[in-house]
Design an enzyme around this catalytic site. Sequence first.
Site, PDB file in Angstrom:
ATOM      1  N   ILE A   9     -33.475  23.756 -58.364  1.00 53.94           N
ATOM      2  CA  ILE A   9     -33.320  24.945 -57.508  1.00 53.94           C
ATOM      3  C   ILE A   9     -34.010  26.179 -58.105  1.00 53.94           C
ATOM      4  O   ILE A   9     -34.403  27.084 -57.375  1.00 53.94           O
ATOM      5  CB  ILE A   9     -31.813  25.211 -57.246  1.00 53.94           C
ATOM      6  CG1 ILE A   9     -31.617  26.099 -56.013  1.00 53.94           C
ATOM      7  CG2 ILE A   9     -31.121  25.792 -58.473  1.00 53.94           C
ATOM      8  CD1 ILE A   9     -30.168  26.172 -55.526  1.00 53.94           C
ATOM      9  N   GLY A  30     -25.073  23.383 -66.763  1.00 53.81           N
ATOM     10  CA  GLY A  30     -25.515  22.920 -65.457  1.00 53.81           C
ATOM     11  C   GLY A  30     -26.508  23.860 -64.799  1.00 53.81           C
ATOM     12  O   GLY A  30     -27.378  24.438 -65.447  1.00 53.81           O
ATOM     13  N   ASP A  32     -26.055  26.747 -63.610  1.00 57.53           N
ATOM     14  CA  ASP A  32     -25.872  28.125 -64.085  1.00 57.53           C
ATOM     15  C   ASP A  32     -26.784  28.396 -65.291  1.00 57.53           C
ATOM     16  O   ASP A  32     -27.527  29.399 -65.330  1.00 57.53           O
ATOM     17  CB  ASP A  32     -24.384  28.284 -64.473  1.00 57.53           C
ATOM     18  CG  ASP A  32     -23.941  29.720 -64.626  1.00 57.53           C
ATOM     19  OD1 ASP A  32     -24.798  30.617 -64.634  1.00 57.53           O
ATOM     20  OD2 ASP A  32     -22.718  29.942 -64.751  1.00 57.53           O
ATOM     21  N   SER A 115     -19.689  23.028 -57.290  1.00 55.81           N
ATOM     22  CA  SER A 115     -18.458  22.376 -57.777  1.00 55.81           C
ATOM     23  C   SER A 115     -18.572  20.878 -58.043  1.00 55.81           C
ATOM     24  O   SER A 115     -17.624  20.283 -58.551  1.00 55.81           O
ATOM     25  CB  SER A 115     -17.257  22.596 -56.835  1.00 55.81           C
ATOM     26  OG  SER A 115     -16.755  23.909 -56.961  1.00 55.81           O
ATOM     27  N   GLY A 117     -20.525  19.216 -60.095  1.00 55.21           N
ATOM     28  CA  GLY A 117     -20.936  18.801 -61.435  1.00 55.21           C
ATOM     29  C   GLY A 117     -19.748  18.876 -62.377  1.00 55.21           C
ATOM     30  O   GLY A 117     -18.779  18.123 -62.238  1.00 55.21           O
ATOM     31  N   TYR A 119     -17.335  20.805 -62.449  1.00 58.48           N
ATOM     32  CA  TYR A 119     -16.056  21.091 -61.782  1.00 58.48           C
ATOM     33  C   TYR A 119     -15.469  19.873 -61.064  1.00 58.48           C
ATOM     34  O   TYR A 119     -14.333  19.927 -60.589  1.00 58.48           O
ATOM     35  CB  TYR A 119     -16.194  22.268 -60.817  1.00 58.48           C
ATOM     36  CG  TYR A 119     -16.103  23.636 -61.487  1.00 58.48           C
ATOM     37  CD1 TYR A 119     -16.040  23.769 -62.874  1.00 58.48           C
ATOM     38  CD2 TYR A 119     -16.054  24.799 -60.728  1.00 58.48           C
ATOM     39  CE1 TYR A 119     -15.951  25.020 -63.481  1.00 58.48           C
ATOM     40  CE2 TYR A 119     -15.962  26.056 -61.323  1.00 58.48           C
ATOM     41  CZ  TYR A 119     -15.914  26.161 -62.691  1.00 58.48           C
ATOM     42  OH  TYR A 119     -15.819  27.406 -63.282  1.00 58.48           O
TER      43      TYR A 119
HETATM   44  P1  ADP Z   1     -20.061  23.186 -61.100  1.00 54.53           P
HETATM   45  O1  ADP Z   1     -19.426  23.720 -62.356  1.00 54.53           O
HETATM   46  O2  ADP Z   1     -19.885  24.115 -59.916  1.00 54.53           O
HETATM   47  O3  ADP Z   1     -19.662  21.775 -60.824  1.00 54.53           O
HETATM   48  P2  ADP Z   1     -22.665  22.300 -62.136  1.00 54.53           P
HETATM   49  O4  ADP Z   1     -23.831  23.138 -62.492  1.00 54.53           O
HETATM   50  O5  ADP Z   1     -22.019  21.511 -63.224  1.00 54.53           O
HETATM   51  O6  ADP Z   1     -21.635  23.276 -61.398  1.00 54.53           O
HETATM   52  O7  ADP Z   1     -23.084  21.275 -60.994  1.00 54.53           O
HETATM   53  C1  ADP Z   1     -23.287  21.632 -59.651  1.00 54.53           C
HETATM   54  C2  ADP Z   1     -24.421  20.808 -59.095  1.00 54.53           C
HETATM   55  O8  ADP Z   1     -25.675  21.367 -59.506  1.00 54.53           O
HETATM   56  C3  ADP Z   1     -24.449  19.345 -59.553  1.00 54.53           C
HETATM   57  O9  ADP Z   1     -24.757  18.541 -58.424  1.00 54.53           O
HETATM   58  C4  ADP Z   1     -25.614  19.321 -60.534  1.00 54.53           C
HETATM   59  O10 ADP Z   1     -26.227  18.034 -60.579  1.00 54.53           O
HETATM   60  C5  ADP Z   1     -26.539  20.321 -59.902  1.00 54.53           C
HETATM   61  N1  ADP Z   1     -27.592  20.908 -60.748  1.00 54.53           N
HETATM   62  C6  ADP Z   1     -27.658  21.039 -62.092  1.00 54.53           C
HETATM   63  N2  ADP Z   1     -28.815  21.632 -62.452  1.00 54.53           N
HETATM   64  C7  ADP Z   1     -29.492  21.894 -61.296  1.00 54.53           C
HETATM   65  C8  ADP Z   1     -30.757  22.493 -60.972  1.00 54.53           C
HETATM   66  N3  ADP Z   1     -31.577  22.964 -61.913  1.00 54.53           N
HETATM   67  N4  ADP Z   1     -31.109  22.572 -59.660  1.00 54.53           N
HETATM   68  C9  ADP Z   1     -30.300  22.109 -58.688  1.00 54.53           C
HETATM   69  N5  ADP Z   1     -29.100  21.556 -58.909  1.00 54.53           N
HETATM   70  C10 ADP Z   1     -28.708  21.441 -60.201  1.00 54.53           C
END
Ligand code: ADP
Length: 164
Positions: A9, A30, A32, A115, A117, A119
Amino acid sequence: MIEVVEGDITLLDVDAIVNAANPSLLGGGGVDGAIHRGAGPELLEECRRLGGAETGEAKITRGYKLKARHVIHAVGPVWYGGHRGEAQALARAYRNSLKLAAEHGLKSIAFPAISTGAYGYPIEQATPIAIREAHGYEASLRIVFCCFSRHDADVYRRILSLEA
Ligand code: ADP
């Protein structure tokens, strides 16, 4: 318009990418972590001034070094099994993000699977909520669901196709 793409993203050229943030809004792992790395340290500086956010809330900042002009920091719920208001909180996180985008006159927004990943929200249960909330804004916004795996993208595509 609603689209599903597979990828990172942080690389998308849209008016806003949504961050799956935690309540501190001060970064994490993740998506963030990836967004903060892509935007550079100025993003954290701006986030420090926001004073955090509650579950279901969303706050907007600039995008700094990202291609995206803005980041919308949305706090999704931690999954505790589904009986602690997780579905309502996830819906609010999407709705508040979309509302902010509309209020700022944005034309395009990309969401990660909030949420699902760290979470722990099951993707099969989170996706219909994301799509339902998107329908409320698809007339005025280009809404991209940016999935980080083929599997997640397939879940979005399947649920969207079932509606047709
Ligand atoms: P949360 O704590 O809300 O679960 P995470 O970041 O752990 O957040 O995960 C949320 C989603 O984002 C998961 O599906 C993860 O695979 C995805 N994700 C992680 N990195 C990226 C990225 N660079 N671009 C898009 N999606 C991502």
